[in-house]
Enzyme design. Structure first.
Site, PDB file in Angstrom:
ATOM      1  CE  LYS A 166       3.733   0.045  11.001  1.00 23.90           C
ATOM      2  NZ  LYS A 166       4.339  -1.229  11.359  1.00 23.90           N
TER       3      LYS A 166
ATOM      4  CE1 TYR B 159       0.914   0.327   8.736  1.00 22.74           C
ATOM      5  CE2 TYR B 159       1.388   2.264   7.386  1.00 22.74           C
ATOM      6  CZ  TYR B 159       1.765   1.033   7.902  1.00 22.74           C
ATOM      7  OH  TYR B 159       2.994   0.513   7.576  1.00 22.74           O
TER       8      TYR B 159
ATOM      9  CB  SER C  21       5.566   3.531   8.010  1.00 20.05           C
ATOM     10  OG  SER C  21       5.101   4.119   6.832  1.00 20.05           O
TER      11      SER C  21
HETATM   12  P1  NAD Z   1       3.345  -8.072   5.082  1.00 19.20           P
HETATM   13  O1  NAD Z   1       1.877  -7.956   5.307  1.00 19.20           O
HETATM   14  O2  NAD Z   1       3.829  -8.760   3.867  1.00 19.20           O
HETATM   15  O3  NAD Z   1       4.042  -8.742   6.357  1.00 19.20           O
HETATM   16  C1  NAD Z   1       3.507  -8.650   7.655  1.00 19.20           C
HETATM   17  C2  NAD Z   1       3.497 -10.054   8.236  1.00 19.20           C
HETATM   18  O4  NAD Z   1       2.971 -10.011   9.560  1.00 19.20           O
HETATM   19  C3  NAD Z   1       2.605 -11.005   7.437  1.00 19.20           C
HETATM   20  O5  NAD Z   1       3.315 -12.202   7.205  1.00 19.20           O
HETATM   21  C4  NAD Z   1       1.406 -11.247   8.353  1.00 19.20           C
HETATM   22  O6  NAD Z   1       0.844 -12.521   8.163  1.00 19.20           O
HETATM   23  C5  NAD Z   1       2.029 -11.069   9.719  1.00 19.20           C
HETATM   24  N1  NAD Z   1       1.099 -10.637  10.769  1.00 19.20           N
HETATM   25  C6  NAD Z   1       0.244  -9.593  10.726  1.00 19.20           C
HETATM   26  N2  NAD Z   1      -0.414  -9.498  11.902  1.00 19.20           N
HETATM   27  C7  NAD Z   1       0.054 -10.491  12.704  1.00 19.20           C
HETATM   28  C8  NAD Z   1      -0.195 -10.881  14.050  1.00 19.20           C
HETATM   29  N3  NAD Z   1      -1.097 -10.237  14.823  1.00 19.20           N
HETATM   30  N4  NAD Z   1       0.463 -11.925  14.544  1.00 19.20           N
HETATM   31  C9  NAD Z   1       1.385 -12.597  13.795  1.00 19.20           C
HETATM   32  N5  NAD Z   1       1.672 -12.253  12.523  1.00 19.20           N
HETATM   33  C10 NAD Z   1       1.022 -11.211  11.994  1.00 19.20           C
HETATM   34  O7  NAD Z   1       3.935  -6.587   5.135  1.00 19.20           O
HETATM   35  P2  NAD Z   1       5.394  -6.046   4.781  1.00 19.20           P
HETATM   36  O8  NAD Z   1       5.269  -5.203   3.563  1.00 19.20           O
HETATM   37  O9  NAD Z   1       6.380  -7.139   4.820  1.00 19.20           O
HETATM   38  O10 NAD Z   1       5.595  -5.060   5.997  1.00 19.20           O
HETATM   39  C11 NAD Z   1       6.224  -5.482   7.182  1.00 19.20           C
HETATM   40  C12 NAD Z   1       6.147  -4.340   8.196  1.00 19.20           C
HETATM   41  O11 NAD Z   1       6.710  -3.164   7.619  1.00 19.20           O
HETATM   42  C13 NAD Z   1       4.726  -3.973   8.597  1.00 19.20           C
HETATM   43  O12 NAD Z   1       4.709  -3.693   9.983  1.00 19.20           O
HETATM   44  C14 NAD Z   1       4.436  -2.718   7.797  1.00 19.20           C
HETATM   45  O13 NAD Z   1       3.528  -1.868   8.455  1.00 19.20           O
HETATM   46  C15 NAD Z   1       5.820  -2.075   7.717  1.00 19.20           C
HETATM   47  N6  NAD Z   1       5.977  -1.213   6.529  1.00 19.20           N
HETATM   48  C16 NAD Z   1       5.802  -1.713   5.281  1.00 19.20           C
HETATM   49  C17 NAD Z   1       5.927  -0.870   4.171  1.00 19.20           C
HETATM   50  C18 NAD Z   1       5.710  -1.387   2.777  1.00 19.20           C
HETATM   51  O14 NAD Z   1       5.566  -0.552   1.855  1.00 19.20           O
HETATM   52  N7  NAD Z   1       5.703  -2.680   2.524  1.00 19.20           N
HETATM   53  C19 NAD Z   1       6.255   0.471   4.358  1.00 19.20           C
HETATM   54  C20 NAD Z   1       6.439   0.945   5.641  1.00 19.20           C
HETATM   55  C21 NAD Z   1       6.308   0.087   6.737  1.00 19.20           C
END
Ligand code: NAD
Ligand code: UDP
Length: 348
Positions: free
Chosen positions: A163, A159, A135
């Site tokens: 990362k 958080y 991120s």
């Molecule tokens: P999201 O919460 O929609 O997706 C994450 C998924 O991981 C969910 O389906 C959740 O149920 C699953 N999950 C969480 N913990 C788990 C575990 N211990 N075991 C199994 N499954 C688990 O989030 P997203 O927006 O799709 O983000 C995906 C990744 O990208 C994340 O790691 C997030 O930190 C990173 N990210 C997201 C953004 C954003 O703005 N959306 C920005 C930067 C980084």
């Protein structure tokens, strides 16, 4: 080829699974559904079924990434059906900055603990290709210039720390296992929008923290008004500036990255995934209103704690290495995101 997608039912994961299936990969998903619904993957299947492209398999497993035995079962099952897992796209994790400040141990366990588990199992099954969801948060501070990958990392919340430390761990694997690991840390900026079908999109549980789902919920009448956090930031109009990228462009970036790792030797890359274009909150609001012929009630409130003025990607590395270019405009992001909201007023 077969790819394991952790957290594949989530916002970015579901769009990436679709892109992987459409690009000819078999996909294995492990998700606990702690922040998603299995319906997202059922919808991914239904979008694929409408395609004329050759069908690929989507295998969905419910479980927590911290549980080694379910991970081993997935790798074993894949081997048994002659679909050895060639690489992993690792999305699973918790992502709320606010919650991470309140519950740092939970975040270290859910994000770092689960990744250690994943890497151990990958190693025991001779799988050493991984694309990791990092991120822009890890840069920690605002920058007047575009953020480059070699800028100092200084996350300002748990958080972001999780990362950064996972990136370091992956780099250690690459350096210390005689170069067998192929690693890409993708540092996302602000993914918004939804697949153009309106069938899959962002479906946060509870009141959204991020601006875009908040905006669409105000537009839908589920929330009263958009609260703009601060009007005196050192930006073009005083509101926070971010680099919004269409979630389908982001998804395509993952498949290109994976293919780059597969086709090239062991390496450890860290790359910004953004458009390189900054947009303020007021600009986003105006484009959303114009694109969808809507008016969004809004008000200015205090700055949000831990916020920064401006985060915009220098995306030249990704462009030159992968030939990846964001194709979709902000107007399209707003239209696609709104279509998803209108078609799914209660989410999945
Ligand atoms: P999201 O919460 O929609 O997706 C994450 C998924 O991981 C969910 O389906 C959740 O149920 C699953 N999950 C969480 N913990 C788990 C575990 N211990 N075991 C199994 N499954 C688990 O989030 P997203 O927006 O799709 O983000 C995906 C990744 O990208 C994340 O790691 C997030 O930190 C990173 N990210 C997201 C953004 C954003 O703005 N959306 C920005 C930067 C980084
Ligand atoms: N923002 C806002 N109101 C909200 C949510 C966010 O004004 O309800 C602003 C926030 O201050 C930032 C921008 O919108 O300038 C993007 O915030 P978001 O939480 O979506 O992303 P991040 O800050 O994590 O990049």
């Amino acid at each position: 080829m077969s790819i394991l997608v952790t957290g594949g039912a989530g916002f970015i994961g579901s769009h990436t699974c679709l892109n992987l299936l459409e690009s000819g990969y078999d996909v294995f998903v492990l998700d606990s559904f702690v922040n998603s619904s299995p319906e997202s993957l059922a919808r991914v299947k239904s979008i694929c079924e409408k395609d004329k492209k050759p069908k690929r398999d989507l295998h969905v497993f419910k479980g927590d990434l911290r549980n080694a035995s379910i991970l081993k079962d997935i790798f074993t099952k894949a081997n048994e059906i002659n679909k050895k897992i060639d690489g992993v796209i690792h999305f699973a994790g918790l992502k709320s900055v606010k919650e991470s400040v309140e519950k740092p141990i939970l975040y270290w366990d859910a994000n770092v603990g689960s990744t250690i588990n994943l890497l151990n199992v990958m190693q025991s099954f001779d799988c050493s290709t991984i694309v990791f969801s990092s991120s822009a948060t890890i840069y920690g501070r605002s920058s007047k210039t575009k953020l480059k990958e070699n800028f100092k990392l200084k996350p300002i919340n748990p958080y972001g720390s999780t990362k950064m430390v996972i990136e370091k761990l992956l780099n250690d694997l690459f350096v210390n296992y005689s170069g067998s690991w192929r690693v890409a840390n993708l540092r996302y900026f602000n993914p918004i929008g939804a697949h153009e079908s309106g069938l899959i999109g962002e479906n946060p549980k509870g009141i959204p923290n991020n601006i875009f789902p908040f905006l669409t919920n105000v537009a839908a009448g589920n929330l009263e008004e958009l609260r703009i956090f601060g009007k005196n930031w050192p930006t073009i109009d005083g509101t926070g500036e971010r680099d919004y990228v269409h979630v389908m462009d982001l998804a395509e970036g993952h498949v290109k990255t994976l293919e780059f790792l597969i086709n090239n030797g062991p390496q450890c890359l860290s790359m910004n995934l953004g458009t390189g274009k900054g947009t303020s909150v007021l600009q986003l609001l105006n484009i959303f209103e114009e694109s969808n012929s809507l008016k969004i009630p809004h008000t200015f409130v205090e700055r949000r704690s831990g916020d920064v003025a401006r985060l915009v990607a220098d995306n030249s590395l990704l462009k030159s290495l992968l030939n990846w270019y964001p194709k979709r405009t902000l107007n399209q992001m707003c239209k696609d995101g709104w279509r998803w909201q209108v078609n799914n007023p209660r989410g999945y």
